[in-house]
Design a protein around this motif. Structure first.
Motif, PDB file in Angstrom:
ATOM      1  N   ILE A 283      29.615  10.712  38.966  1.00 43.27           N
ATOM      2  CA  ILE A 283      30.936  11.304  38.715  1.00 43.27           C
ATOM      3  C   ILE A 283      31.435  10.917  37.318  1.00 43.27           C
ATOM      4  N   TYR A 284      31.257   9.657  36.971  1.00 49.63           N
ATOM      5  CA  TYR A 284      31.677   9.191  35.650  1.00 49.63           C
ATOM      6  C   TYR A 284      30.884   9.923  34.562  1.00 49.63           C
ATOM      7  N   TRP A 285      29.551  10.011  34.735  1.00 49.07           N
ATOM      8  CA  TRP A 285      28.708  10.706  33.761  1.00 49.07           C
ATOM      9  C   TRP A 285      29.106  12.172  33.647  1.00 49.07           C
ATOM     10  N   LYS A 286      29.332  12.825  34.786  1.00 48.00           N
ATOM     11  CA  LYS A 286      29.689  14.246  34.791  1.00 48.00           C
ATOM     12  C   LYS A 286      30.951  14.480  33.972  1.00 48.00           C
ATOM     13  N   ASN A 287      31.952  13.632  34.184  1.00 48.26           N
ATOM     14  CA  ASN A 287      33.210  13.777  33.441  1.00 48.26           C
ATOM     15  C   ASN A 287      33.010  13.552  31.943  1.00 48.26           C
ATOM     16  N   ARG A 288      32.214  12.564  31.601  1.00 50.88           N
ATOM     17  CA  ARG A 288      31.958  12.287  30.183  1.00 50.88           C
ATOM     18  C   ARG A 288      31.169  13.416  29.536  1.00 50.88           C
ATOM     19  N   PHE A 289      30.185  13.968  30.256  1.00 51.92           N
ATOM     20  CA  PHE A 289      29.382  15.063  29.719  1.00 51.92           C
ATOM     21  C   PHE A 289      30.245  16.309  29.514  1.00 51.92           C
TER      22      PHE A 289
ATOM     23  N   LYS B 274      32.845  19.556  21.654  1.00 56.88           N
ATOM     24  CA  LYS B 274      31.989  20.194  20.648  1.00 56.88           C
ATOM     25  C   LYS B 274      32.314  21.676  20.502  1.00 56.88           C
ATOM     26  N   ASP B 275      32.477  22.369  21.631  1.00 61.12           N
ATOM     27  CA  ASP B 275      32.738  23.804  21.563  1.00 61.12           C
ATOM     28  C   ASP B 275      33.203  24.290  22.933  1.00 61.12           C
ATOM     29  N   LEU B 276      34.454  24.678  23.009  1.00 58.32           N
ATOM     30  CA  LEU B 276      35.020  25.138  24.279  1.00 58.32           C
ATOM     31  C   LEU B 276      34.316  26.392  24.783  1.00 58.32           C
ATOM     32  N   ASP B 277      33.901  27.254  23.862  1.00 59.62           N
ATOM     33  CA  ASP B 277      33.155  28.448  24.264  1.00 59.62           C
ATOM     34  C   ASP B 277      31.811  28.075  24.890  1.00 59.62           C
ATOM     35  N   LEU B 278      31.197  27.019  24.392  1.00 57.77           N
ATOM     36  CA  LEU B 278      29.927  26.554  24.966  1.00 57.77           C
ATOM     37  C   LEU B 278      30.132  26.136  26.420  1.00 57.77           C
ATOM     38  N   TRP B 279      31.221  25.426  26.663  1.00 58.58           N
ATOM     39  CA  TRP B 279      31.506  25.032  28.047  1.00 58.58           C
ATOM     40  C   TRP B 279      31.702  26.267  28.924  1.00 58.58           C
ATOM     41  N   HIS B 280      32.373  27.260  28.381  1.00 59.51           N
ATOM     42  CA  HIS B 280      32.576  28.502  29.129  1.00 59.51           C
ATOM     43  C   HIS B 280      31.232  29.148  29.471  1.00 59.51           C
ATOM     44  N   VAL B 281      30.321  29.136  28.532  1.00 57.35           N
ATOM     45  CA  VAL B 281      29.002  29.711  28.777  1.00 57.35           C
ATOM     46  C   VAL B 281      28.272  28.910  29.855  1.00 57.35           C
ATOM     47  N   ILE B 282      28.381  27.604  29.812  1.00 55.52           N
ATOM     48  CA  ILE B 282      27.705  26.761  30.806  1.00 55.52           C
ATOM     49  C   ILE B 282      28.224  27.040  32.210  1.00 55.52           C
ATOM     50  N   THR B 283      29.512  27.177  32.344  1.00 58.56           N
ATOM     51  CA  THR B 283      30.109  27.344  33.678  1.00 58.56           C
ATOM     52  C   THR B 283      30.330  28.795  34.071  1.00 58.56           C
ATOM     53  N   TYR B 284      30.114  29.717  33.139  1.00 60.77           N
ATOM     54  CA  TYR B 284      30.381  31.144  33.356  1.00 60.77           C
ATOM     55  C   TYR B 284      31.837  31.403  33.663  1.00 60.77           C
ATOM     56  N   GLY B 285      32.662  30.488  33.266  1.00 63.95           N
ATOM     57  CA  GLY B 285      34.109  30.675  33.354  1.00 63.95           C
ATOM     58  C   GLY B 285      34.661  30.569  34.751  1.00 63.95           C
ATOM     59  N   ASP B 286      35.641  29.720  34.905  1.00 67.02           N
ATOM     60  CA  ASP B 286      36.293  29.596  36.202  1.00 67.02           C
ATOM     61  C   ASP B 286      37.592  30.398  36.256  1.00 67.02           C
ATOM     62  N   PHE B 287      38.014  30.934  35.116  1.00 69.21           N
ATOM     63  CA  PHE B 287      39.200  31.782  35.056  1.00 69.21           C
ATOM     64  C   PHE B 287      38.885  33.022  34.220  1.00 69.21           C
ATOM     65  N   PRO B 288      38.107  33.949  34.765  1.00 72.83           N
ATOM     66  CA  PRO B 288      37.785  35.122  33.946  1.00 72.83           C
ATOM     67  C   PRO B 288      39.042  35.939  33.667  1.00 72.83           C
ATOM     68  N   PRO B 289      39.252  36.311  32.406  1.00 72.85           N
ATOM     69  CA  PRO B 289      40.440  37.086  32.088  1.00 72.85           C
ATOM     70  C   PRO B 289      40.353  38.487  32.691  1.00 72.85           C
ATOM     71  N   ILE B 290      41.491  38.982  33.119  1.00 78.10           N
ATOM     72  CA  ILE B 290      41.568  40.295  33.747  1.00 78.10           C
ATOM     73  C   ILE B 290      42.577  41.127  32.965  1.00 78.10           C
ATOM     74  N   GLN B 291      42.204  42.384  32.699  1.00 76.21           N
ATOM     75  CA  GLN B 291      43.121  43.313  32.051  1.00 76.21           C
ATOM     76  C   GLN B 291      43.086  44.645  32.793  1.00 76.21           C
ATOM     77  N   ASN B 292      44.182  45.343  32.671  1.00 77.03           N
ATOM     78  CA  ASN B 292      44.269  46.646  33.306  1.00 77.03           C
ATOM     79  C   ASN B 292      43.533  47.671  32.446  1.00 77.03           C
ATOM     80  N   ASN B 293      42.592  48.380  33.065  1.00 74.65           N
ATOM     81  CA  ASN B 293      41.845  49.415  32.381  1.00 74.65           C
ATOM     82  C   ASN B 293      42.676  50.699  32.412  1.00 74.65           C
ATOM     83  N   PRO B 294      43.065  51.224  31.228  1.00 74.18           N
ATOM     84  CA  PRO B 294      43.932  52.409  31.209  1.00 74.18           C
ATOM     85  C   PRO B 294      43.266  53.660  31.806  1.00 74.18           C
ATOM     86  N   GLU B 295      41.934  53.719  31.747  1.00 76.25           N
ATOM     87  CA  GLU B 295      41.232  54.896  32.271  1.00 76.25           C
ATOM     88  C   GLU B 295      41.222  54.903  33.800  1.00 76.25           C
ATOM     89  N   THR B 296      40.851  53.758  34.384  1.00 76.06           N
ATOM     90  CA  THR B 296      40.754  53.690  35.850  1.00 76.06           C
ATOM     91  C   THR B 296      42.052  53.217  36.494  1.00 76.06           C
TER      92      THR B 296
END
Length: 186
Positions: free
Chosen positions: A13-19, A26-48
């Motif tokens: 648990i300690y290692w996981k938190n440190r990693f 280093k890069d917040l986007d890298l973390w997003h790629v690793i986890t595939y995002g836990d809060f995917p952004p949602i927008q209203n599609n004007p077409e559908t």
């Protein structure tokens, strides 16, 4: 940290938190790629005219900041509502608490360490009230580190557990004497 923390299986648990902290720093986007995002952004599609998840590669910086703000809001809420149930060990409670504060620090939304100490003390179950009062009276909470507090509480937890086992053992011993005495009376 200049390099990723070394994995040690007994302190996962300690290692996981440190990693996690290392990668996010280093890069917040890298973390997003690793986890595939836990809060995917949602927008209203004007077409559908329906809400749709926006793929990571199509997200602009404003949208990424919106996701970051949502994460911060959720973590602040978890921090504010953090409590420790009676049956939870200090180690488990600290692991949960550390995950929250580490994530907040990673998103540049940390509180001061003295606030962490006070929050953890307030989150303890009322059975800890006497120990909390003693710590507040004997220690300078502005200079007490969270690690020192956890160490102090863990020592007290072991003492409480040993006392409880000793009392339980005495009760069982008294019951066996009482049963023997009843058998002798008949």
């Amino acid at each position: 940290m200049q390099r990723p923390p070394l994995f040690e299986s007994d302190g996962f648990i300690y290692w996981k938190n440190r990693f996690k902290t290392y990668v996010k720093s280093k890069d917040l986007d890298l973390w997003h790629v690793i986890t595939y995002g836990d809060f995917p952004p949602i927008q209203n599609n004007p077409e559908t005219k329906k809400d749709e998840i926006i793929p990571f590669e199509k997200q602009n910086d404003d949208l990424k900041n919106q996701v970051k703000d949502n994460k911060i809001d959720l973590l602040v809420q978890q921090y504010e509502q953090f409590t420790i149930p009676e049956e939870e060990s200090i180690d488990n409670a600290f692991a949960r608490f550390n995950t929250i504060i580490t994530s907040l620090k990673t998103l540049d939304e940390g509180f001061s360490s003295k606030n962490y100490v006070r929050k953890f003390l307030r989150a303890l179950h009322p059975k800890w009230r006497a120990k909390v009062t003693a710590i507040e009276e004997l220690k300078d909470l502005t200079s007490l580190s969270l690690d020192e507090l956890i160490g102090n509480l863990k020592v007290n937890e072991v003492i409480i557990k040993n006392d409880s086992e000793m009392v339980k053992g005495k009760r069982e011993q008294n019951r066996s004497f009482a049963l023997k005495a009843k058998k002798g009376i008949k």
